[in-house]
Design a protein around this motif. Structure first.
Motif, mmCIF file in Angstrom:
data_model
loop_
_atom_site.group_PDB
_atom_site.id
_atom_site.type_symbol
_atom_site.label_atom_id
_atom_site.label_comp_id
_atom_site.label_asym_id
_atom_site.label_seq_id
_atom_site.Cartn_x
_atom_site.Cartn_y
_atom_site.Cartn_z
ATOM 1 N N VAL A 1 0.837 -1.200 0.000
ATOM 2 C CA VAL A 1 0.000 0.000 0.000
ATOM 3 C C VAL A 1 0.872 1.250 0.000
ATOM 4 C CG1 VAL A 1 -1.679 1.338 1.315
ATOM 5 C CG2 VAL A 1 -1.926 -1.144 1.130
ATOM 6 N N GLU A 2 1.849 1.282 0.920
ATOM 7 C CA GLU A 2 2.663 2.487 1.086
ATOM 8 C C GLU A 2 3.520 2.770 -0.145
ATOM 9 O OE1 GLU A 2 2.938 1.361 5.810
ATOM 10 O OE2 GLU A 2 4.740 1.301 4.561
ATOM 11 N N ALA A 3 4.340 1.788 -0.520
ATOM 12 C CA ALA A 3 5.247 1.994 -1.649
ATOM 13 C C ALA A 3 4.540 1.778 -2.978
ATOM 14 C CB ALA A 3 6.438 1.045 -1.529
ATOM 15 N N GLY A 4 3.769 0.685 -3.070
ATOM 16 C CA GLY A 4 3.101 0.381 -4.322
ATOM 17 C C GLY A 4 2.149 1.482 -4.750
ATOM 18 N N MET B 1 11.483 0.701 20.754
ATOM 19 C CA MET B 1 10.077 0.685 20.382
ATOM 20 C C MET B 1 9.371 -0.428 21.141
ATOM 21 S SD MET B 1 9.805 1.629 16.348
ATOM 22 C CE MET B 1 8.139 2.233 16.649
ATOM 23 N N SER B 2 8.167 -0.130 21.619
ATOM 24 C CA SER B 2 7.385 -1.128 22.340
ATOM 25 C C SER B 2 5.922 -0.759 22.240
ATOM 26 C CB SER B 2 7.801 -1.191 23.812
ATOM 27 O OG SER B 2 7.601 0.070 24.439
ATOM 28 N N GLY B 3 5.069 -1.781 22.377
ATOM 29 C CA GLY B 3 3.642 -1.514 22.329
ATOM 30 C C GLY B 3 2.943 -2.371 21.290
ATOM 31 N N PRO B 4 1.679 -2.132 21.075
ATOM 32 C CA PRO B 4 0.877 -2.928 20.137
ATOM 33 C C PRO B 4 1.461 -2.895 18.726
ATOM 34 C CG PRO B 4 -0.532 -1.544 21.499
ATOM 35 C CD PRO B 4 0.872 -1.103 21.762
ATOM 36 N N VAL B 5 1.425 -4.031 18.066
ATOM 37 C CA VAL B 5 1.991 -4.150 16.728
ATOM 38 C C VAL B 5 1.308 -3.212 15.746
ATOM 39 C CG1 VAL B 5 2.298 -5.716 14.770
ATOM 40 C CG2 VAL B 5 2.758 -6.521 17.084
ATOM 41 N N LEU B 6 0.024 -3.031 15.872
ATOM 42 C CA LEU B 6 -0.692 -2.159 14.946
ATOM 43 C C LEU B 6 -0.205 -0.715 15.037
ATOM 44 C CD1 LEU B 6 -4.401 -3.385 15.100
ATOM 45 C CD2 LEU B 6 -2.765 -3.639 13.227
ATOM 46 N N ILE B 7 0.330 -0.337 16.189
ATOM 47 C CA ILE B 7 0.836 1.027 16.375
ATOM 48 C C ILE B 7 2.307 1.127 15.979
ATOM 49 C CG2 ILE B 7 1.409 2.788 18.117
ATOM 50 C CD1 ILE B 7 -1.131 2.004 19.593
ATOM 51 N N THR B 8 3.118 0.174 16.427
ATOM 52 C CA THR B 8 4.568 0.255 16.216
ATOM 53 C C THR B 8 5.051 -0.496 14.971
ATOM 54 O OG1 THR B 8 5.034 -1.729 17.537
ATOM 55 C CG2 THR B 8 4.884 0.389 18.716
ATOM 56 N N GLY B 9 4.271 -1.454 14.518
ATOM 57 C CA GLY B 9 4.725 -2.298 13.406
ATOM 58 C C GLY B 9 5.467 -3.531 13.869
ATOM 59 N N GLY B 10 5.736 -3.644 15.161
ATOM 60 C CA GLY B 10 6.424 -4.814 15.703
ATOM 61 C C GLY B 10 7.804 -5.015 15.118
ATOM 62 N N ASP B 11 8.197 -6.262 14.914
ATOM 63 C CA ASP B 11 9.531 -6.579 14.406
ATOM 64 C C ASP B 11 9.737 -6.123 12.964
ATOM 65 O OD1 ASP B 11 10.184 -7.778 16.794
ATOM 66 O OD2 ASP B 11 9.642 -9.797 16.143
ATOM 67 N N PHE B 12 8.653 -5.874 12.252
ATOM 68 C CA PHE B 12 8.768 -5.415 10.867
ATOM 69 C C PHE B 12 9.202 -3.957 10.805
ATOM 70 C CE2 PHE B 12 7.135 -4.011 6.715
ATOM 71 C CZ PHE B 12 7.634 -5.021 5.897
ATOM 72 N N PRO C 1 8.164 0.390 11.828
ATOM 73 C CA PRO C 1 7.025 1.308 11.716
ATOM 74 C C PRO C 1 6.313 1.286 10.377
ATOM 75 C CG PRO C 1 8.865 2.390 12.785
ATOM 76 C CD PRO C 1 9.390 1.087 12.274
ATOM 77 N N GLU C 2 6.915 0.711 9.351
ATOM 78 C CA GLU C 2 6.217 0.595 8.069
ATOM 79 C C GLU C 2 4.997 -0.313 8.195
ATOM 80 O OE1 GLU C 2 9.730 1.049 4.767
ATOM 81 O OE2 GLU C 2 9.843 -0.556 6.236
ATOM 82 N N GLY C 3 4.987 -1.148 9.243
ATOM 83 C CA GLY C 3 3.837 -1.998 9.506
ATOM 84 C C GLY C 3 2.822 -1.357 10.425
ATOM 85 N N SER C 4 3.014 -0.083 10.742
ATOM 86 C CA SER C 4 2.085 0.641 11.607
ATOM 87 C C SER C 4 0.899 1.162 10.802
ATOM 88 C CB SER C 4 2.808 1.826 12.267
ATOM 89 O OG SER C 4 1.886 2.722 12.870
ATOM 90 N N VAL C 5 -0.262 1.189 11.425
ATOM 91 C CA VAL C 5 -1.449 1.722 10.747
ATOM 92 C C VAL C 5 -1.269 3.206 10.422
ATOM 93 C CG1 VAL C 5 -3.057 0.036 11.715
ATOM 94 C CG2 VAL C 5 -2.556 2.157 12.988
ATOM 95 N N PHE C 6 -0.417 3.890 11.189
ATOM 96 C CA PHE C 6 -0.201 5.317 10.933
ATOM 97 C C PHE C 6 0.630 5.530 9.663
ATOM 98 C CE2 PHE C 6 -0.706 4.989 15.602
ATOM 99 C CZ PHE C 6 -1.915 5.669 15.687
ATOM 100 N N SER C 7 1.576 4.634 9.403
ATOM 101 C CA SER C 7 2.330 4.707 8.153
ATOM 102 C C SER C 7 1.407 4.474 6.963
ATOM 103 C CB SER C 7 3.454 3.653 8.133
ATOM 104 O OG SER C 7 4.479 3.978 9.036
ATOM 105 N N ILE C 8 0.543 3.480 7.099
ATOM 106 C CA ILE C 8 -0.393 3.182 6.012
ATOM 107 C C ILE C 8 -1.288 4.392 5.742
ATOM 108 C CG2 ILE C 8 -2.322 1.728 5.299
ATOM 109 C CD1 ILE C 8 -1.110 -0.517 6.980
ATOM 110 N N ALA C 9 -1.804 4.997 6.807
ATOM 111 C CA ALA C 9 -2.722 6.129 6.652
ATOM 112 C C ALA C 9 -2.033 7.327 6.004
ATOM 113 C CB ALA C 9 -3.296 6.515 8.012
ATOM 114 N N LEU C 10 -0.836 7.687 6.499
ATOM 115 C CA LEU C 10 -0.151 8.870 5.986
ATOM 116 C C LEU C 10 0.339 8.669 4.556
ATOM 117 C CD1 LEU C 10 1.854 10.013 9.140
ATOM 118 C CD2 LEU C 10 -0.094 11.157 8.077
ATOM 119 N N CYS C 11 0.845 7.474 4.251
ATOM 120 C CA CYS C 11 1.310 7.200 2.891
ATOM 121 C C CYS C 11 0.145 7.148 1.903
ATOM 122 C CB CYS C 11 2.100 5.898 2.848
ATOM 123 S SG CYS C 11 3.701 6.001 3.678
#
Length: 280
Positions: free
Chosen positions: A168-171, A220-231, A233-243
């Motif tokens: 979504v972000e890059a594509g 970084m720590s916290g819910p995966v949807l917020i931080t992106g986890g081990d992937f 911040p590109e896996g964060s919902v905020f990255s998806i929204a802003l991109c």
């Protein structure tokens, strides 16, 4: 056939550059040089092979305004990722503990330059552009974006959600930036700025690739949807929204400039409006 020839030529440079980067290891200066050489050779080879196989002037990598467009793209990329980190930090998911490894910035500059150029040339310069000629902009965007996202499943800390996020972000965003300008410079700069901010400045994971520490020593720590986890911040919902928002702005620009291509059969209909694909 030209698609295969162009891909083989560009991928060959990419592979050689990757081998050179691995060879120099942790030497920042040599890694910087190797990365810049890889980026430069990729552009030179792309220009040569496209000119030869398509018998045209390769306007998408013309020198006019290149520095300005690269700089603009880099500023957008850095700004977008910085905003993502600010949001995550405000939610308690990102903390800075001190300085990390400023010396590693040199090597990362070269590496990220090579990644930005090679990936944009392959996915936007070759794959998207050639597929778009037959299928139109929307199908080409979906196909190349999906391939780009799935490619990141090969990274050590990959996740399916992260791969979809990258698609979504890059594509979407990077392809939209190319459609709006019909040149590769803004997408390359945007790609580079985003990655440098992520790994080089804020020391976060980039696409789950075991990115070395950058300028800051951060946690970084916290819910995966917020931080992106081990992937990362590109896996964060905020990255998806802003991109997605940035991509939408590029799409609106492309539409106003009449740079969105319909499928080939619609382009050939009598009275069909011809898209404007000149340099922007």
């Amino acid at each position: 056939m030209r698609l295969i020839k162009q891909l083989i030529a560009v991928v060959a440079v990419t592979v050689l550059g990757s081998v050179a980067t691995d060879f120099v290891g942790g030497n920042g200066v040599l890694a910087l040089v190797a990365g810049l050489i890889t980026a430069t050779l990729t552009l030179v080879v792309y220009r040569a092979v496209v000119s030869r196989t398509e018998n045209r002037t390769v306007t998408e990598v013309s020198h006019a305004g290149a520095a300005r467009s690269l700089g603009l793209g880099a500023l957008i990329g850095i700004g977008l990722f910085s905003l993502v980190i600010v949001i995550i930090a405000l939610l308690g998911g990102y903390t800075v503990d001190g300085l990390g490894s400023p010396g590693a910035l040199l090597g990362m500059l070269g590496f990220m330059a090579a990644v930005a150029v090679t990936e944009e040339v392959i996915f936007r310069g070759v794959l998207f552009r050639v597929i778009e000629e037959r299928t139109g902009s929307w199908i080409a965007m979906a196909v190349t974006g999906l391939v780009f996202g799935l490619m990141h499943l090969l990274n050590p800390n990959a996740s399916f959600f992260g791969a979809i996020a990258i698609a979504v972000e890059a594509g979407f965003m990077l392809t939209a930036a190319y459609m709006a300008t019909r040149r590769l410079w803004v997408p390359i700069g945007l790609h580079f700025g985003w990655n440098m901010a992520a790994g080089g400045i804020f020391s976060t994971e980039v696409s789950g690739a075991n990115t070395p520490q950058g300028l800051l020593d951060a946690t970084m720590s916290g819910p995966v949807l917020i931080t992106g986890g081990d992937f990362g911040p590109e896996g964060s919902v905020f990255s998806i929204a802003l991109c997605t928002l940035a991509g939408a702005i590029f799409i609106v620009t492309a539409h106003r400039r009449r740079r969105i291509l319909p499928p080939r059969h619609r382009q050939q209909l009598p009275g069909a409006s011809r898209p404007v694909l000149a340099e922007g």
